[in-house]
Scaffold this motif. Structure first.
Motif, PDB file in Angstrom:
ATOM      1  N   PRO A 247      25.916 -43.663  43.289  1.00 18.10           N
ATOM      2  CA  PRO A 247      26.332 -43.026  42.021  1.00 18.10           C
ATOM      3  C   PRO A 247      25.560 -43.500  40.794  1.00 18.10           C
ATOM      4  CG  PRO A 247      27.989 -44.595  42.779  1.00 18.10           C
ATOM      5  CD  PRO A 247      27.005 -44.458  43.892  1.00 18.10           C
ATOM      6  N   PHE A 248      25.075 -44.729  40.811  1.00 14.30           N
ATOM      7  CA  PHE A 248      24.342 -45.259  39.660  1.00 14.30           C
ATOM      8  C   PHE A 248      22.951 -45.705  40.145  1.00 14.30           C
ATOM      9  CE2 PHE A 248      28.864 -46.030  38.989  1.00 14.30           C
ATOM     10  CZ  PHE A 248      29.073 -45.337  37.810  1.00 14.30           C
ATOM     11  N   LYS A 249      21.970 -44.877  39.902  1.00 10.22           N
ATOM     12  CA  LYS A 249      20.602 -45.138  40.370  1.00 10.22           C
ATOM     13  C   LYS A 249      19.786 -45.698  39.208  1.00 10.22           C
ATOM     14  CE  LYS A 249      21.049 -41.086  43.381  1.00 10.22           C
ATOM     15  NZ  LYS A 249      22.345 -40.638  42.792  1.00 10.22           N
ATOM     16  N   GLU A 250      19.416 -46.949  39.309  1.00 12.86           N
ATOM     17  CA  GLU A 250      18.713 -47.608  38.215  1.00 12.86           C
ATOM     18  C   GLU A 250      17.197 -47.588  38.386  1.00 12.86           C
ATOM     19  OE1 GLU A 250      20.445 -51.468  38.401  1.00 12.86           O
ATOM     20  OE2 GLU A 250      22.297 -50.865  37.384  1.00 12.86           O
ATOM     21  N   ARG A 251      16.737 -47.668  39.648  1.00 10.65           N
ATOM     22  CA  ARG A 251      15.299 -47.709  39.889  1.00 10.65           C
ATOM     23  C   ARG A 251      14.973 -47.052  41.222  1.00 10.65           C
ATOM     24  NH1 ARG A 251      13.954 -53.107  40.116  1.00 10.65           N
ATOM     25  NH2 ARG A 251      12.793 -53.196  42.062  1.00 10.65           N
ATOM     26  N   ILE A 252      13.911 -46.279  41.244  1.00 14.31           N
ATOM     27  CA  ILE A 252      13.432 -45.648  42.466  1.00 14.31           C
ATOM     28  C   ILE A 252      11.928 -45.878  42.561  1.00 14.31           C
ATOM     29  CG2 ILE A 252      12.981 -43.441  43.621  1.00 14.31           C
ATOM     30  CD1 ILE A 252      15.620 -42.420  42.535  1.00 14.31           C
ATOM     31  N   GLU A 253      11.480 -46.275  43.748  1.00 17.58           N
ATOM     32  CA  GLU A 253      10.051 -46.478  43.985  1.00 17.58           C
ATOM     33  C   GLU A 253       9.668 -45.780  45.287  1.00 17.58           C
ATOM     34  OE1 GLU A 253       9.189 -50.626  43.970  1.00 17.58           O
ATOM     35  OE2 GLU A 253      10.009 -50.960  41.951  1.00 17.58           O
ATOM     36  N   MET A 254       8.583 -45.010  45.236  1.00 19.88           N
ATOM     37  CA  MET A 254       8.124 -44.285  46.419  1.00 19.88           C
ATOM     38  C   MET A 254       6.633 -44.508  46.630  1.00 19.88           C
ATOM     39  SD  MET A 254      10.167 -40.648  46.032  1.00 19.88           S
ATOM     40  CE  MET A 254       9.651 -40.407  44.328  1.00 19.88           C
ATOM     41  N   VAL A 255       6.261 -44.727  47.891  1.00 18.35           N
ATOM     42  CA  VAL A 255       4.858 -44.794  48.300  1.00 18.35           C
ATOM     43  C   VAL A 255       4.635 -43.678  49.304  1.00 18.35           C
ATOM     44  CG1 VAL A 255       3.062 -46.159  49.430  1.00 18.35           C
ATOM     45  CG2 VAL A 255       4.742 -47.289  47.943  1.00 18.35           C
ATOM     46  N   VAL A 256       3.639 -42.834  49.047  1.00 17.24           N
ATOM     47  CA  VAL A 256       3.368 -41.689  49.912  1.00 17.24           C
ATOM     48  C   VAL A 256       1.937 -41.756  50.425  1.00 17.24           C
ATOM     49  CG1 VAL A 256       3.286 -39.177  50.105  1.00 17.24           C
ATOM     50  CG2 VAL A 256       5.008 -40.262  48.642  1.00 17.24           C
ATOM     51  N   LYS A 257       1.799 -41.790  51.757  1.00 20.77           N
ATOM     52  CA  LYS A 257       0.494 -41.658  52.404  1.00 20.77           C
ATOM     53  C   LYS A 257       0.339 -40.198  52.800  1.00 20.77           C
ATOM     54  CE  LYS A 257       1.927 -44.981  55.118  1.00 20.77           C
ATOM     55  NZ  LYS A 257       2.052 -45.990  56.185  1.00 20.77           N
ATOM     56  N   THR A 258      -0.884 -39.699  52.818  1.00 14.98           N
ATOM     57  CA  THR A 258      -1.116 -38.273  53.048  1.00 14.98           C
ATOM     58  C   THR A 258      -0.339 -37.783  54.262  1.00 14.98           C
ATOM     59  OG1 THR A 258      -3.366 -38.600  52.227  1.00 14.98           O
ATOM     60  CG2 THR A 258      -2.847 -36.475  53.228  1.00 14.98           C
ATOM     61  N   PRO A 259       0.595 -36.863  54.071  1.00 17.83           N
ATOM     62  CA  PRO A 259       1.421 -36.404  55.196  1.00 17.83           C
ATOM     63  C   PRO A 259       0.699 -35.375  56.058  1.00 17.83           C
ATOM     64  CG  PRO A 259       2.084 -35.291  53.196  1.00 17.83           C
ATOM     65  CD  PRO A 259       1.018 -36.281  52.794  1.00 17.83           C
ATOM     66  N   ASN A 260       1.134 -35.269  57.303  1.00 16.92           N
ATOM     67  CA  ASN A 260       0.724 -34.176  58.175  1.00 16.92           C
ATOM     68  C   ASN A 260       1.949 -33.321  58.398  1.00 16.92           C
ATOM     69  OD1 ASN A 260      -1.952 -34.715  58.514  1.00 16.92           O
ATOM     70  ND2 ASN A 260      -1.750 -35.738  60.468  1.00 16.92           N
ATOM     71  N   PRO A 261       2.034 -32.152  57.782  1.00 11.15           N
ATOM     72  CA  PRO A 261       3.259 -31.356  57.850  1.00 11.15           C
ATOM     73  C   PRO A 261       3.516 -30.781  59.236  1.00 11.15           C
ATOM     74  CG  PRO A 261       1.521 -30.136  56.752  1.00 11.15           C
ATOM     75  CD  PRO A 261       1.003 -31.531  56.953  1.00 11.15           C
ATOM     76  N   ASP A 262       4.759 -30.892  59.692  1.00 12.42           N
ATOM     77  CA  ASP A 262       5.178 -30.230  60.913  1.00 12.42           C
ATOM     78  C   ASP A 262       5.465 -28.767  60.591  1.00 12.42           C
ATOM     79  OD1 ASP A 262       5.127 -32.670  62.323  1.00 12.42           O
ATOM     80  OD2 ASP A 262       7.064 -33.200  61.451  1.00 12.42           O
ATOM     81  N   ASN A 263       5.796 -27.998  61.595  1.00  7.52           N
ATOM     82  CA  ASN A 263       6.108 -26.587  61.383  1.00  7.52           C
ATOM     83  C   ASN A 263       7.222 -26.427  60.350  1.00  7.52           C
ATOM     84  OD1 ASN A 263       4.226 -25.887  63.302  1.00  7.52           O
ATOM     85  ND2 ASN A 263       5.708 -25.814  64.964  1.00  7.52           N
ATOM     86  N   HIS A 264       7.002 -25.527  59.389  1.00  5.16           N
ATOM     87  CA  HIS A 264       7.982 -25.192  58.355  1.00  5.16           C
ATOM     88  C   HIS A 264       8.181 -26.303  57.318  1.00  5.16           C
ATOM     89  CE1 HIS A 264       8.755 -21.904  61.011  1.00  5.16           C
ATOM     90  NE2 HIS A 264       9.281 -22.675  61.936  1.00  5.16           N
ATOM     91  N   ALA A 265       7.382 -27.383  57.369  1.00  5.54           N
ATOM     92  CA  ALA A 265       7.529 -28.445  56.375  1.00  5.54           C
ATOM     93  C   ALA A 265       6.710 -28.072  55.139  1.00  5.54           C
ATOM     94  CB  ALA A 265       7.080 -29.782  56.956  1.00  5.54           C
TER      95      ALA A 265
ATOM     96  N   ILE B  39      15.339 -47.822  46.543  1.00  9.61           N
ATOM     97  CA  ILE B  39      16.251 -47.482  45.448  1.00  9.61           C
ATOM     98  C   ILE B  39      17.128 -48.680  45.140  1.00  9.61           C
ATOM     99  CG2 ILE B  39      18.017 -46.514  46.985  1.00  9.61           C
ATOM    100  CD1 ILE B  39      18.575 -44.423  44.771  1.00  9.61           C
ATOM    101  N   LYS B  40      17.401 -48.871  43.844  1.00 12.39           N
ATOM    102  CA  LYS B  40      18.266 -49.967  43.390  1.00 12.39           C
ATOM    103  C   LYS B  40      19.257 -49.400  42.390  1.00 12.39           C
ATOM    104  CE  LYS B  40      18.203 -54.458  41.066  1.00 12.39           C
ATOM    105  NZ  LYS B  40      17.361 -55.499  40.417  1.00 12.39           N
ATOM    106  N   GLY B  41      20.501 -49.822  42.513  1.00 13.35           N
ATOM    107  CA  GLY B  41      21.520 -49.342  41.583  1.00 13.35           C
ATOM    108  C   GLY B  41      22.847 -50.012  41.814  1.00 13.35           C
ATOM    109  N   LYS B  42      23.932 -49.261  41.549  1.00 15.58           N
ATOM    110  CA  LYS B  42      25.284 -49.806  41.729  1.00 15.58           C
ATOM    111  C   LYS B  42      26.144 -48.766  42.427  1.00 15.58           C
ATOM    112  CE  LYS B  42      25.342 -52.922  37.698  1.00 15.58           C
ATOM    113  NZ  LYS B  42      23.968 -52.673  37.240  1.00 15.58           N
TER     114      LYS B  42
END
Length: 297
Positions: free
Chosen positions: A175-193, A244-247
């Motif tokens: 319910p309380f999202k204070e920080r979000i961090e994402m690392v993305v490496k080049t994806p290989n999409p599956d069907n319909h992604a 993700i970090k929060g409360k």
């Protein structure tokens, strides 16, 4: 009746750019031919010991299977210890040691199954009393493929352990999202992604291999999740990492990382009724179908 045995199965997402199911098979074949021993951690090493079709009559690009052997690699130049004298071994003691180079102690075997269409590898994380943990499995696969001759032909091979989707979903409900961090490496999409496909095209167009996104909430507020941010959370979970970090609702601090919540499925079987490999194949096939549904957006 035989005593039930335990089997643990983990899943790893493998991506190369550009990719086709046939190219993934070629990646495995070329890597297998190298017969490289790979350092996993400390004196623990691993080897991709064999590779063959799951069903000998299957066409390509069908799934492949084989074994990963884990063992201790002894450094013969290191200091030896004599338990009889409670002191370092003498040169004369060490000279009596004769271990052939082709013999490795403390070995254990773990099966794997790779599905080229979904570029997902499943491995035995526990079998016959021996363990192959998620971090070690991910490290082994990453180091196995990212050697000079393979990278020169296929480019960098990205390896991500598939996280628990349920745990990710629960984290996104914080319910309380204070920080979000994402690392993305080049994806290989599956069907319909479709979302993965859009991210992949954008990264290729900008010559980006990896990108990071960080979000910090206004003091006393919570980050609002829209469809785009939630979609990127799922993409990063499958092709990198999500934090993700929060409360929670009781204002108790909570942190979640996909790295710390790898997907592991535990099954039990009666060896008098079903073999370990039969259960492994059945479990991996089921997990493959479920995982592609989890992250299809």
């Amino acid at each position: 009746m035989a005593r039930e045995k335990k089997l643990i199965v983990g899943a790893i997402n493998i991506t190369i750019q550009p990719h086709t199911p046939q190219k993934y098979l070629e990646l495995f074949r070329d890597t297998y031919k190298l017969k490289n021993t790979v350092n996993i951690s400390g004196d623990q090493y691993g080897l991709l010991a064999n590779m063959y079709k799951v069903d000998r009559d299957q066409g390509e690009p069908g799934p492949i299977t084989g074994d990963i052997f884990k063992f201790t690699n002894i450094d013969k130049n290191a200091q030896w210890f004599n338990v009889s004298t409670n002191d370092f071994a003498s040169d004369d003691d060490v000279d009596t040691v004769n271990i052939p180079e082709n013999l490795k102690p403390n070995s254990s075997r773990f099966s794997y199954i790779f599905f080229p269409e979904q570029h997902l590898l499943f491995y035995e994380g526990y079998y016959d009393g021996n363990s192959f943990g998620p971090s070690n499995a991910e490290r082994f696969i990453a180091r196995l493929f990212n050697v000079d001759s393979i990278v020169e032909k296929y480019g960098k091979v990205d390896v991500t352990h598939v996280p628990e989707a349920d745990a990710l979903s629960e984290a996104l409900k914080l319910p309380f999202k204070e920080r979000i961090e994402m690392v993305v490496k080049t994806p290989n999409p599956d069907n319909h992604a479709d979302a993965e496909r859009r991210v992949m095209r954008r990264m290729r167009a900008q010559n980006v291999e990896v990108f990071e996104q960080k979000f910090k909430a206004v003091q006393g507020e919570s980050i609002e999740m829209d469809d785009d941010l939630e979609t990127m959370a799922h993409i990063s979970a499958k092709n990198g990492s999500f934090f993700i970090k929060g409360k929670d609702q009781n204002f108790k601090p909570v942190e979640f990382s996909t790295v710390k919540h790898p997907l592991k499925i535990t099954e039990y079987f009666d060896p008098d009724i079903e073999s370990a490999f039969e259960l492994f194949l059945r479990t991996a096939s089921s997990m493959k179908d479920i995982i592609t549904t989890w992250f299809r957006r």
